[in-house]
Design a protein around this motif. Structure first.
Motif, PDB file in Angstrom:
ATOM      1  N   CYS A 115       0.538  -0.864   0.344  1.00  0.00           N
ATOM      2  CA  CYS A 115       0.192  -0.287  -0.002  1.00  0.00           C
ATOM      3  C   CYS A 115       1.205   1.128  -0.219  1.00  0.00           C
ATOM      4  CB  CYS A 115      -0.949   0.011   1.595  1.00  0.00           C
ATOM      5  SG  CYS A 115      -2.643  -1.178   0.864  1.00  0.00           S
ATOM      6  N   MET A 116       2.282   1.053   0.815  1.00  0.00           N
ATOM      7  CA  MET A 116       2.744   1.977   0.747  1.00  0.00           C
ATOM      8  C   MET A 116       3.280   2.642  -0.514  1.00  0.00           C
ATOM      9  SD  MET A 116       2.322   3.389   3.654  1.00  0.00           S
ATOM     10  CE  MET A 116       4.121   5.252   4.003  1.00  0.00           C
ATOM     11  N   ASP A 117       3.730   1.303  -1.254  1.00  0.00           N
ATOM     12  CA  ASP A 117       4.167   1.736  -2.709  1.00  0.00           C
ATOM     13  C   ASP A 117       3.017   1.907  -3.523  1.00  0.00           C
ATOM     14  OD1 ASP A 117       6.844   1.371  -4.511  1.00  0.00           O
ATOM     15  OD2 ASP A 117       5.474  -0.321  -5.429  1.00  0.00           O
ATOM     16  N   VAL A 118       1.923   1.221  -3.664  1.00  0.00           N
ATOM     17  CA  VAL A 118       1.144   2.349  -4.312  1.00  0.00           C
ATOM     18  C   VAL A 118       0.752   3.415  -3.867  1.00  0.00           C
ATOM     19  CG1 VAL A 118      -1.807   1.848  -4.418  1.00  0.00           C
ATOM     20  CG2 VAL A 118      -0.347   0.003  -4.323  1.00  0.00           C
ATOM     21  N   ARG A 119       0.529   3.815  -2.825  1.00  0.00           N
ATOM     22  CA  ARG A 119       0.634   5.463  -3.230  1.00  0.00           C
ATOM     23  C   ARG A 119       1.422   6.502  -3.698  1.00  0.00           C
ATOM     24  NH1 ARG A 119      -1.221   3.452   2.478  1.00  0.00           N
ATOM     25  NH2 ARG A 119      -2.534   4.652   3.076  1.00  0.00           N
ATOM     26  N   ARG A 120       3.285   6.154  -2.900  1.00  0.00           N
ATOM     27  CA  ARG A 120       4.084   6.880  -3.833  1.00  0.00           C
ATOM     28  C   ARG A 120       3.736   6.394  -5.269  1.00  0.00           C
ATOM     29  NH1 ARG A 120       8.856   5.026  -5.827  1.00  0.00           N
ATOM     30  NH2 ARG A 120       8.349   2.939  -5.125  1.00  0.00           N
ATOM     31  N   GLN A 121       3.490   5.790  -5.784  1.00  0.00           N
ATOM     32  CA  GLN A 121       3.028   5.388  -7.193  1.00  0.00           C
ATOM     33  C   GLN A 121       2.368   6.510  -7.943  1.00  0.00           C
ATOM     34  OE1 GLN A 121       5.251   3.481  -9.672  1.00  0.00           O
ATOM     35  NE2 GLN A 121       6.265   2.366  -8.341  1.00  0.00           N
ATOM     36  N   THR A 122       1.452   6.005  -7.418  1.00  0.00           N
ATOM     37  CA  THR A 122       0.175   7.102  -7.869  1.00  0.00           C
ATOM     38  C   THR A 122      -0.107   8.399  -7.480  1.00  0.00           C
ATOM     39  OG1 THR A 122      -1.485   6.709  -5.667  1.00  0.00           O
ATOM     40  CG2 THR A 122      -1.738   5.167  -7.459  1.00  0.00           C
ATOM     41  N   ALA A 123       0.937   8.815  -6.252  1.00  0.00           N
ATOM     42  CA  ALA A 123       0.890  10.599  -6.075  1.00  0.00           C
ATOM     43  C   ALA A 123       2.184  10.674  -7.729  1.00  0.00           C
ATOM     44  CB  ALA A 123       2.142  10.444  -5.042  1.00  0.00           C
ATOM     45  N   GLN A 124       2.382   9.792  -7.963  1.00  0.00           N
ATOM     46  CA  GLN A 124       3.690  10.199  -9.704  1.00  0.00           C
ATOM     47  C   GLN A 124       2.822  10.254 -10.328  1.00  0.00           C
ATOM     48  OE1 GLN A 124       6.938   7.799  -9.765  1.00  0.00           O
ATOM     49  NE2 GLN A 124       7.676   7.644  -6.817  1.00  0.00           N
ATOM     50  N   GLY A 125       1.534  10.783  -9.737  1.00  0.00           N
ATOM     51  CA  GLY A 125       0.565  10.319 -11.954  1.00  0.00           C
ATOM     52  C   GLY A 125      -0.056   8.601 -12.070  1.00  0.00           C
ATOM     53  N   LYS A 126       0.904   7.593 -11.676  1.00  0.00           N
ATOM     54  CA  LYS A 126       1.787   7.007 -11.848  1.00  0.00           C
ATOM     55  C   LYS A 126      -0.112   5.525 -11.966  1.00  0.00           C
ATOM     56  CE  LYS A 126       5.639   5.491 -11.965  1.00  0.00           C
ATOM     57  NZ  LYS A 126       7.172   4.687 -11.965  1.00  0.00           N
ATOM     58  N   ARG A 127      -0.947   5.567 -12.938  1.00  0.00           N
ATOM     59  CA  ARG A 127      -2.344   4.281 -12.504  1.00  0.00           C
ATOM     60  C   ARG A 127      -1.889   2.821 -12.447  1.00  0.00           C
ATOM     61  NH1 ARG A 127      -5.628   4.624 -16.883  1.00  0.00           N
ATOM     62  NH2 ARG A 127      -3.962   4.339 -17.711  1.00  0.00           N
ATOM     63  N   ILE A 128      -2.959   1.733 -11.422  1.00  0.00           N
ATOM     64  CA  ILE A 128      -1.866   1.019 -10.233  1.00  0.00           C
ATOM     65  C   ILE A 128      -3.834   0.310 -10.218  1.00  0.00           C
ATOM     66  CG2 ILE A 128      -1.349  -0.378  -9.132  1.00  0.00           C
ATOM     67  CD1 ILE A 128       0.695   1.071  -8.435  1.00  0.00           C
ATOM     68  N   GLY A 129      -3.994  -1.022 -11.157  1.00  0.00           N
ATOM     69  CA  GLY A 129      -5.320  -1.317 -10.619  1.00  0.00           C
ATOM     70  C   GLY A 129      -5.533  -2.953 -11.188  1.00  0.00           C
ATOM     71  N   ARG A 130      -6.160  -3.307 -10.826  1.00  0.00           N
ATOM     72  CA  ARG A 130      -6.977  -4.989 -11.284  1.00  0.00           C
ATOM     73  C   ARG A 130      -7.930  -5.453 -11.221  1.00  0.00           C
ATOM     74  NH1 ARG A 130      -3.661  -7.679  -6.796  1.00  0.00           N
ATOM     75  NH2 ARG A 130      -2.472  -5.453  -6.751  1.00  0.00           N
ATOM     76  N   VAL A 131      -8.061  -6.215 -11.617  1.00  0.00           N
ATOM     77  CA  VAL A 131      -9.679  -7.179 -11.798  1.00  0.00           C
ATOM     78  C   VAL A 131      -9.383  -8.527 -11.021  1.00  0.00           C
ATOM     79  CG1 VAL A 131     -11.069  -8.684 -13.737  1.00  0.00           C
ATOM     80  CG2 VAL A 131     -10.130  -5.885 -14.012  1.00  0.00           C
ATOM     81  N   ARG A 132     -10.207  -8.750 -10.272  1.00  0.00           N
ATOM     82  CA  ARG A 132     -10.073  -9.959  -9.618  1.00  0.00           C
ATOM     83  C   ARG A 132     -11.680 -10.963 -10.078  1.00  0.00           C
ATOM     84  NH1 ARG A 132      -8.631  -7.693  -3.532  1.00  0.00           N
ATOM     85  NH2 ARG A 132      -6.341  -8.026  -4.316  1.00  0.00           N
ATOM     86  N   LEU A 133     -11.047 -12.054 -10.439  1.00  0.00           N
ATOM     87  CA  LEU A 133     -12.399 -12.722 -10.614  1.00  0.00           C
ATOM     88  C   LEU A 133     -12.731 -13.028  -9.179  1.00  0.00           C
ATOM     89  CD1 LEU A 133     -11.561 -14.845 -13.801  1.00  0.00           C
ATOM     90  CD2 LEU A 133     -12.777 -13.036 -13.959  1.00  0.00           C
ATOM     91  N   VAL A 134     -14.378 -12.951  -9.374  1.00  0.00           N
ATOM     92  CA  VAL A 134     -15.258 -14.192  -7.988  1.00  0.00           C
ATOM     93  C   VAL A 134     -15.997 -15.188  -7.900  1.00  0.00           C
ATOM     94  CG1 VAL A 134     -16.565 -12.954  -6.238  1.00  0.00           C
ATOM     95  CG2 VAL A 134     -15.083 -11.423  -6.641  1.00  0.00           C
ATOM     96  N   ASP A 135     -15.860 -15.959  -7.623  1.00  0.00           N
ATOM     97  CA  ASP A 135     -16.790 -16.917  -7.927  1.00  0.00           C
ATOM     98  C   ASP A 135     -17.908 -16.651  -6.916  1.00  0.00           C
ATOM     99  OD1 ASP A 135     -15.347 -19.628  -9.100  1.00  0.00           O
ATOM    100  OD2 ASP A 135     -14.374 -18.713  -7.275  1.00  0.00           O
ATOM    101  N   ALA A 136     -19.513 -17.472  -7.727  1.00  0.00           N
ATOM    102  CA  ALA A 136     -20.592 -16.842  -6.998  1.00  0.00           C
ATOM    103  C   ALA A 136     -20.825 -18.218  -6.182  1.00  0.00           C
ATOM    104  CB  ALA A 136     -21.470 -16.787  -7.706  1.00  0.00           C
ATOM    105  N   PRO A 137     -21.622 -18.319  -5.169  1.00  0.00           N
ATOM    106  CA  PRO A 137     -20.650 -17.852  -4.003  1.00  0.00           C
ATOM    107  C   PRO A 137     -19.017 -18.069  -3.640  1.00  0.00           C
ATOM    108  CG  PRO A 137     -21.122 -19.876  -2.624  1.00  0.00           C
ATOM    109  CD  PRO A 137     -21.863 -20.128  -4.255  1.00  0.00           C
ATOM    110  N   PRO A 138     -18.790 -16.583  -2.901  1.00  0.00           N
ATOM    111  CA  PRO A 138     -17.288 -16.159  -3.333  1.00  0.00           C
ATOM    112  C   PRO A 138     -16.259 -17.354  -2.343  1.00  0.00           C
ATOM    113  CG  PRO A 138     -18.307 -14.848  -2.021  1.00  0.00           C
ATOM    114  CD  PRO A 138     -19.116 -15.814  -2.621  1.00  0.00           C
ATOM    115  N   THR A 139     -15.609 -17.993  -2.580  1.00  0.00           N
ATOM    116  CA  THR A 139     -14.401 -18.595  -2.005  1.00  0.00           C
ATOM    117  C   THR A 139     -14.414 -18.389  -0.672  1.00  0.00           C
ATOM    118  OG1 THR A 139     -12.357 -17.932  -2.753  1.00  0.00           O
ATOM    119  CG2 THR A 139     -13.684 -19.218  -3.802  1.00  0.00           C
ATOM    120  N   PRO A 140     -13.744 -18.472   0.360  1.00  0.00           N
ATOM    121  CA  PRO A 140     -13.069 -17.814   1.435  1.00  0.00           C
ATOM    122  C   PRO A 140     -12.500 -16.839   1.234  1.00  0.00           C
ATOM    123  CG  PRO A 140     -13.647 -20.185   2.229  1.00  0.00           C
ATOM    124  CD  PRO A 140     -13.993 -20.077   0.421  1.00  0.00           C
TER     125      PRO A 140
END
Length: 184
Positions: free
Chosen positions: A57-82
């Motif tokens: 999280c600290m690295d994400v803060r530092r990178q996004t403060a520089q204008g970089k974008r970090i993202g992801r898409v997570r697959l989720v089952d129905a119902p979700p696994t633990p």
């Protein structure tokens, strides 16, 4: 041509990207999460006490403060696994740090013919393929820069991103999920 990399090279990709880092996250769980005390607390119905000040999280803060974008898409089952429930509950820390996390039902990803292999895509020119065994243990990564593979990763990103829902809204659209992140 692909190359397997060590941990130092893996981390350098997160330092060297210029504009975007994007993750396609497909597994039903990750052994690295299962090994944490936070995950064990979650399984017991307790607050996992996810830290918004852990190194990622600290690295994400530092990178996004520089204008970089970090993202992801997570697959989720129905119902979700633990494990997926755990990631939905603790995802607010990454979001608060500046990462854009979205969720997509596995069944929707299958209808879209999206691949079921995790990777990172950096600046739409470098793919980091993540390898896991059958017990969801991380085995290593390989860097791929061949134009066809990079193009396919960009297509996966664009398709998944278009159909995914922001993590914090996902529970509203997927009523089978009984635990959703609420932030702090």
């Amino acid at each position: 041509m692909s190359e397997f990399i060590d941990d130092a090279q893996f981390m350098s990709l997160f330092e060297e990207f210029e504009h975007t880092a994007w993750r396609w996250e497909t597994r039903q769980g990750y052994d690295s999460d299962r090994q944490t005390e936070a995950y064990q607390r979650f399984l017991q119905g307790e607050d996992p006490d996810a830290s918004a000040y852990r190194p990622w999280c600290m690295d994400v803060r530092r990178q996004t403060a520089q204008g970089k974008r970090i993202g992801r898409v997570r697959l989720v089952d129905a119902p979700p696994t633990p494990e997926q429930g755990y990631l939905l509950v603790t995802g607010w820390t990454n979001i608060e740090a500046g990462e854009d996390i979205r969720s997509l039902l596995r069944s929707d990803a299958a209808k879209l013919d999206l691949p079921m292999a995790d990777f990172w895509l950096f600046d739409a020119r470098t793919v980091l393929q993540l390898h896991f065994d059958d017990q969801d243990r991380y085995l290593g990564s390989e860097v791929v820069r061949t134009p066809g593979e990079v193009l396919r990763a960009c297509q996966v990103r664009d398709t998944a991103w278009h159909h995914a829902v922001r993590c914090l809204e996902f529970g509203l659209r997927a009523p089978t999920i009984d635990r959703v992140p609420t932030g702090r």
